[in-house]
Design a protein around this motif. Structure first.
Motif, mmCIF file in Angstrom:
data_model
loop_
_atom_site.group_PDB
_atom_site.id
_atom_site.type_symbol
_atom_site.label_atom_id
_atom_site.label_comp_id
_atom_site.label_asym_id
_atom_site.label_seq_id
_atom_site.Cartn_x
_atom_site.Cartn_y
_atom_site.Cartn_z
ATOM 1 N N ALA A 12 -17.037 11.230 -33.247
ATOM 2 C CA ALA A 12 -17.450 12.514 -33.821
ATOM 3 C C ALA A 12 -18.652 13.080 -33.069
ATOM 4 C CB ALA A 12 -17.771 12.344 -35.298
ATOM 5 N N CYS A 13 -19.611 12.236 -32.751
ATOM 6 C CA CYS A 13 -20.785 12.705 -31.991
ATOM 7 C C CYS A 13 -20.400 13.141 -30.578
ATOM 8 C CB CYS A 13 -21.848 11.611 -31.935
ATOM 9 S SG CYS A 13 -22.674 11.343 -33.500
ATOM 10 N N HIS A 14 -19.488 12.411 -29.958
ATOM 11 C CA HIS A 14 -19.026 12.790 -28.623
ATOM 12 C C HIS A 14 -18.316 14.142 -28.666
ATOM 13 C CE1 HIS A 14 -17.621 12.279 -24.533
ATOM 14 N NE2 HIS A 14 -16.407 12.610 -24.953
ATOM 15 N N ALA A 15 -17.459 14.333 -29.640
ATOM 16 C CA ALA A 15 -16.741 15.604 -29.770
ATOM 17 C C ALA A 15 -17.709 16.751 -30.056
ATOM 18 C CB ALA A 15 -15.699 15.507 -30.884
ATOM 19 N N LEU A 16 -18.690 16.517 -30.913
ATOM 20 C CA LEU A 16 -19.687 17.543 -31.203
ATOM 21 C C LEU A 16 -20.492 17.898 -29.954
ATOM 22 C CD1 LEU A 16 -21.079 19.308 -33.334
ATOM 23 C CD2 LEU A 16 -22.656 17.395 -33.709
ATOM 24 N N GLY A 17 -20.868 16.903 -29.179
ATOM 25 C CA GLY A 17 -21.586 17.155 -27.933
ATOM 26 C C GLY A 17 -20.766 17.972 -26.946
ATOM 27 N N HIS A 18 -19.483 17.684 -26.865
ATOM 28 C CA HIS A 18 -18.602 18.435 -25.971
ATOM 29 C C HIS A 18 -18.482 19.891 -26.417
ATOM 30 C CE1 HIS A 18 -15.421 19.042 -23.074
ATOM 31 N NE2 HIS A 18 -14.675 19.566 -24.030
ATOM 32 N N VAL A 19 -18.294 20.088 -27.709
ATOM 33 C CA VAL A 19 -18.182 21.455 -28.238
ATOM 34 C C VAL A 19 -19.485 22.218 -28.011
ATOM 35 C CG1 VAL A 19 -17.957 22.792 -30.374
ATOM 36 C CG2 VAL A 19 -16.374 20.932 -29.895
ATOM 37 N N MET A 20 -20.608 21.593 -28.304
ATOM 38 C CA MET A 20 -21.899 22.276 -28.152
ATOM 39 C C MET A 20 -22.217 22.599 -26.690
ATOM 40 S SD MET A 20 -22.701 22.833 -31.153
ATOM 41 C CE MET A 20 -24.307 23.523 -30.962
ATOM 42 N N SER A 21 -21.805 21.737 -25.768
ATOM 43 C CA SER A 21 -22.046 22.046 -24.359
ATOM 44 C C SER A 21 -21.198 23.234 -23.911
ATOM 45 C CB SER A 21 -21.789 20.831 -23.474
ATOM 46 O OG SER A 21 -20.433 20.470 -23.495
ATOM 47 N N ASN A 22 -19.995 23.359 -24.454
ATOM 48 C CA ASN A 22 -19.170 24.524 -24.125
ATOM 49 C C ASN A 22 -19.712 25.795 -24.765
ATOM 50 O OD1 ASN A 22 -17.270 23.336 -22.419
ATOM 51 N ND2 ASN A 22 -16.140 22.541 -24.160
ATOM 52 N N VAL A 23 -20.242 25.693 -25.974
ATOM 53 C CA VAL A 23 -20.838 26.853 -26.632
ATOM 54 C C VAL A 23 -22.087 27.308 -25.884
ATOM 55 C CG1 VAL A 23 -22.020 27.576 -28.753
ATOM 56 C CG2 VAL A 23 -19.870 26.344 -28.889
ATOM 57 N N SER A 24 -22.822 26.369 -25.317
ATOM 58 C CA SER A 24 -24.057 26.730 -24.621
ATOM 59 C C SER A 24 -23.803 27.608 -23.397
ATOM 60 C CB SER A 24 -24.819 25.471 -24.206
ATOM 61 O OG SER A 24 -24.162 24.808 -23.152
ATOM 62 N N PHE A 25 -22.616 27.507 -22.805
ATOM 63 C CA PHE A 25 -22.309 28.381 -21.667
ATOM 64 C C PHE A 25 -22.310 29.844 -22.077
ATOM 65 C CE2 PHE A 25 -20.231 24.528 -19.810
ATOM 66 C CZ PHE A 25 -21.037 24.460 -18.677
ATOM 67 N N THR A 33 -27.881 25.490 -18.611
ATOM 68 C CA THR A 33 -26.967 24.502 -19.185
ATOM 69 C C THR A 33 -26.763 23.341 -18.222
ATOM 70 O OG1 THR A 33 -25.841 26.183 -20.475
ATOM 71 C CG2 THR A 33 -24.641 24.146 -20.085
ATOM 72 N N HIS A 34 -26.589 23.631 -16.946
ATOM 73 C CA HIS A 34 -26.395 22.572 -15.958
ATOM 74 C C HIS A 34 -27.647 21.723 -15.806
ATOM 75 C CE1 HIS A 34 -22.343 23.368 -14.692
ATOM 76 N NE2 HIS A 34 -22.621 24.655 -14.537
ATOM 77 N N THR A 35 -28.814 22.338 -15.901
ATOM 78 C CA THR A 35 -30.060 21.579 -15.822
ATOM 79 C C THR A 35 -30.160 20.598 -16.979
ATOM 80 O OG1 THR A 35 -31.187 23.383 -14.692
ATOM 81 C CG2 THR A 35 -32.574 21.762 -15.796
ATOM 82 N N ILE A 36 -29.877 21.050 -18.173
ATOM 83 C CA ILE A 36 -29.930 20.184 -19.346
ATOM 84 C C ILE A 36 -28.920 19.053 -19.231
ATOM 85 C CG2 ILE A 36 -29.583 20.092 -21.855
ATOM 86 C CD1 ILE A 36 -32.177 21.483 -20.911
ATOM 87 N N LYS A 37 -27.707 19.372 -18.787
ATOM 88 C CA LYS A 37 -26.674 18.344 -18.655
ATOM 89 C C LYS A 37 -27.035 17.322 -17.583
ATOM 90 C CE LYS A 37 -22.439 19.272 -19.062
ATOM 91 N NZ LYS A 37 -21.149 19.471 -19.670
ATOM 92 N N ALA A 38 -27.679 17.770 -16.501
ATOM 93 C CA ALA A 38 -28.056 16.848 -15.425
ATOM 94 C C ALA A 38 -29.165 15.898 -15.870
ATOM 95 C CB ALA A 38 -28.498 17.623 -14.187
ATOM 96 N N LEU A 39 -30.007 16.340 -16.789
ATOM 97 C CA LEU A 39 -31.121 15.507 -17.247
ATOM 98 C C LEU A 39 -30.774 14.644 -18.459
ATOM 99 C CD1 LEU A 39 -34.073 17.998 -16.763
ATOM 100 C CD2 LEU A 39 -33.489 16.011 -15.369
ATOM 101 N N GLU A 40 -29.536 14.699 -18.929
ATOM 102 C CA GLU A 40 -29.134 13.887 -20.085
ATOM 103 C C GLU A 40 -29.380 12.390 -19.877
ATOM 104 O OE1 GLU A 40 -25.125 14.698 -21.236
ATOM 105 O OE2 GLU A 40 -25.648 16.612 -22.142
ATOM 106 N N PRO A 41 -29.056 11.808 -18.723
ATOM 107 C CA PRO A 41 -29.325 10.369 -18.567
ATOM 108 C C PRO A 41 -30.808 10.028 -18.719
ATOM 109 C CG PRO A 41 -27.852 11.118 -16.846
ATOM 110 C CD PRO A 41 -28.328 12.343 -17.560
#
Length: 77
Positions: A12-25, A33-41
């Motif tokens: 559920a958390c993985h699916a929510l993260g995927h949806v929210m990353s698509n909404v952020s575009f 958005t790409h900066t935030i995704k690159a710094l996730e690790p």
């Protein structure tokens, strides 16, 4: 069946993260958005160490340094 109960919150958390990353575009600039995704690790490692109390090895922190430094220089361009 026990594994299903264990993995359901993770899924559920993985699916929510995927949806929210698509909404952020649609909500913010794509570069942000790409900066935030690159710094996730980096933020995952920081949260694991400082919030959850897990000891993160120095080698892992050093392996994240090129990502953080690269994002810093890309934001300066």
């Amino acid at each position: 069946m026990d594994q299903l109960g264990l993995l359901t919150p993770v899924a559920a958390c993985h699916a929510l993260g995927h949806v929210m990353s698509n909404v952020s575009f649609a909500a913010v600039a794509v570069s942000f958005t790409h900066t935030i995704k690159a710094l996730e690790p980096f933020f995952n490692a920081a949260a694991s160490q400082f919030v959850l109390g897990h000891q993160i090895p120095l080698a892992l922190w050093l392996s994240l340094a090129p990502v953080v430094i690269g994002e810093y220089f890309m934001r300066k361009l």
